[in-house]
Scaffold this motif. Structure first.
Motif, mmCIF file in Angstrom:
data_model
loop_
_atom_site.group_PDB
_atom_site.id
_atom_site.type_symbol
_atom_site.label_atom_id
_atom_site.label_comp_id
_atom_site.label_asym_id
_atom_site.label_seq_id
_atom_site.Cartn_x
_atom_site.Cartn_y
_atom_site.Cartn_z
ATOM 1 N N VAL A 125 -0.992 9.459 8.660
ATOM 2 C CA VAL A 125 -1.389 10.856 7.878
ATOM 3 C C VAL A 125 -1.549 11.794 9.132
ATOM 4 N N LYS A 126 -1.857 12.932 8.597
ATOM 5 C CA LYS A 126 -2.216 14.188 9.506
ATOM 6 C C LYS A 126 -3.577 13.873 9.857
ATOM 7 N N ASN A 127 -4.489 13.567 8.694
ATOM 8 C CA ASN A 127 -5.991 13.213 9.186
ATOM 9 C C ASN A 127 -6.419 12.090 8.657
ATOM 10 N N TYR A 128 -6.625 11.122 9.679
ATOM 11 C CA TYR A 128 -6.976 9.775 9.244
ATOM 12 C C TYR A 128 -8.296 9.385 10.162
ATOM 13 N N HIS A 129 -8.662 8.268 9.502
ATOM 14 C CA HIS A 129 -10.065 7.834 10.496
ATOM 15 C C HIS A 129 -9.940 6.071 10.181
ATOM 16 N N ARG A 130 -10.530 5.404 10.881
ATOM 17 C CA ARG A 130 -10.740 4.080 10.657
ATOM 18 C C ARG A 130 -11.832 3.802 9.795
ATOM 19 N N ASN A 131 -11.935 2.872 8.679
ATOM 20 C CA ASN A 131 -12.737 2.638 7.898
ATOM 21 C C ASN A 131 -13.635 1.421 8.247
ATOM 22 N N SER A 139 -7.858 10.847 4.199
ATOM 23 C CA SER A 139 -9.224 11.382 3.825
ATOM 24 C C SER A 139 -9.746 11.365 2.537
ATOM 25 N N LEU A 140 -8.896 10.368 1.726
ATOM 26 C CA LEU A 140 -9.359 10.015 0.345
ATOM 27 C C LEU A 140 -10.085 8.501 0.488
ATOM 28 N N GLY A 141 -9.898 7.973 1.615
ATOM 29 C CA GLY A 141 -10.487 6.497 1.514
ATOM 30 C C GLY A 141 -9.049 5.558 1.593
ATOM 31 N N ASN A 142 -7.775 5.955 1.060
ATOM 32 C CA ASN A 142 -6.763 5.134 0.875
ATOM 33 C C ASN A 142 -6.270 4.690 2.222
ATOM 34 N N GLU A 143 -6.141 3.287 2.021
ATOM 35 C CA GLU A 143 -5.917 2.665 3.346
ATOM 36 C C GLU A 143 -4.305 2.687 3.624
ATOM 37 N N ARG A 144 -4.072 2.704 4.709
ATOM 38 C CA ARG A 144 -2.545 3.044 5.370
ATOM 39 C C ARG A 144 -1.911 1.431 5.128
#
Length: 346
Positions: A125-131, A139-144
């Motif tokens: 996604v455009k804006n992601y992070h590693r949880n 950005s909503l916390g939904n995993e890839r």
């Protein structure tokens, strides 16, 4: 003179409309298929008008108790250690009102699917992070992992968010296209998604059976629609949900999901291995690797265990919802695939 001309034009318009209506009526009388088409359009129009009326609320829901399964039954309020636990009836009524509302207008339903990335890993996604599980999430916390990519309308370069496996949507465009437009029921907004992640389940399906899982009070309730805004409670039981214990155990996700798959025995691996440690009986999968199932048996060939002291205590599952095995079988038989919902509340 101008007034007379207007009257003449108006008369012609009325005559034209009348002629068109007469023509349609004549064609319908001669062609049964055309009559069915007109009847269908009229039904849809009436349903859409009805759906635009004031939405139902929790106050409109009539929730009665008529148990179809009566083992290990809990009261609406019951003691737990030095405190009290409850079935959150008002919150359940709110969710049932939502279920009533989204079904008031005709729709073609579909389910987002990507269990174990079977339909390909979703793009970034455009804006992601590693949880905290070291997995990529939006950005909503939904995993890839195990999710479907959802694109903002007209923007197909990169997805904006991920849609969880098992999420319910309404199909808004033809399912013959490579990219289809979906309107979220389990989540908000209208999005585009690659067709391979979208399983169409049709416009005749109804969601009149709902399983409620409460991760705060560690209980499970099943409800069945019996009339307009009328629902009957079919069971009220203790349950045990997923615990936060990375990297193998995760919380049971909150939200609305569709029952997608059934396994009489769901075999599971010992953590960190590919060695089968045991099985869970009567498993009904609703999202990712989360199932409603019976008491786990730590022996692949062991006999089914009916209940456990741990049910209704604290989260201790990997993501699943544990029940007494006979209650899991009740859910297994009662909640049909692609025809029942699991709503997880907190």
């Amino acid at each position: 003179m101008k007034l007379s001309l207007k009257l003449i034009l108006l008369s012609c318009c009325i005559a034209g409309i009348s002629c068109n209506q007469t023509k349609e009526a004549k064609q319908a009388a001669e062609d049964p298929a055309e009559q069915r088409r007109l009847d269908s359009l009229e039904t849809i129009k009436k349903a859409e008008e009805e759906a635009k009326k004031k939405p139902k609320t929790a106050a409109d829901i009539k929730l009665s108790t008529d148990l179809a399964y009566n083992k290990h039954t809990l009261e609406e309020t019951y003691p737990y250690k030095d405190t009290t636990r409850i079935f959150q009836m008002e919150k359940i009524k709110e969710k049932l009102a939502y279920v009533e509302n989204f079904q008031r207008a005709p729709a073609s339903y579909a389910v987002l699917q990507n269990h174990k990335n079977k339909n390909r890993e979703a793009p970034l996604v455009k804006n992601y992070h590693r949880n905290e599980y070291t997995r990529i999430s939006d950005s909503l916390g939904n995993e890839r992992y195990q999710s479907a990519p959802l694109y903002a309308l007209g923007e197909t370069d990169k997805p904006s968010i991920y849609g969880r496996d098992g999420s319910l949507v309404k199909l808004k465009s033809s399912d013959t296209l490579a990219m289809v437009q979906v309107e979220g029921v389990s989540f908000e907004g209208t999005w585009e998604a690659p067709k391979r992640y979208v399983k169409t389940i049709g416009d005749s399906v109804t969601f009149h059976r709902v399983v409620f899982v409460d991760v705060t009070n560690q209980n499970i309730l099943t409800a069945e629609r019996t009339g307009d805004c009328e629902w009957a409670i079919r069971s009220m039981n203790p349950a045990t949900t997923g615990q936060h214990k990375p990297p193998y155990a995760q919380e049971t996700p909150t939200g609305m999901f569709v029952v997608q798959e059934k396994k009489t025995k769901m075999y599971y691996y010992k953590d960190g291995t590919t060695s089968i440690e045991g099985y869970a009986p009567y498993a009904s999968r609703f999202t990712n690797g989360a199932y409603v199932h019976g008491v786990p048996v730590n022996n692949p060939k062991g006999a089914i265990i009916e209940t456990s002291w741990s049910l209704g205590t604290t989260p201790r599952s990997h993501m699943c919802v544990r029940n007494a095995s006979s209650h899991a079988k009740f859910v297994f038989d009662w909640a049909k695939t692609f025809n029942a919902l699991v709503i997880v509340i907190e």
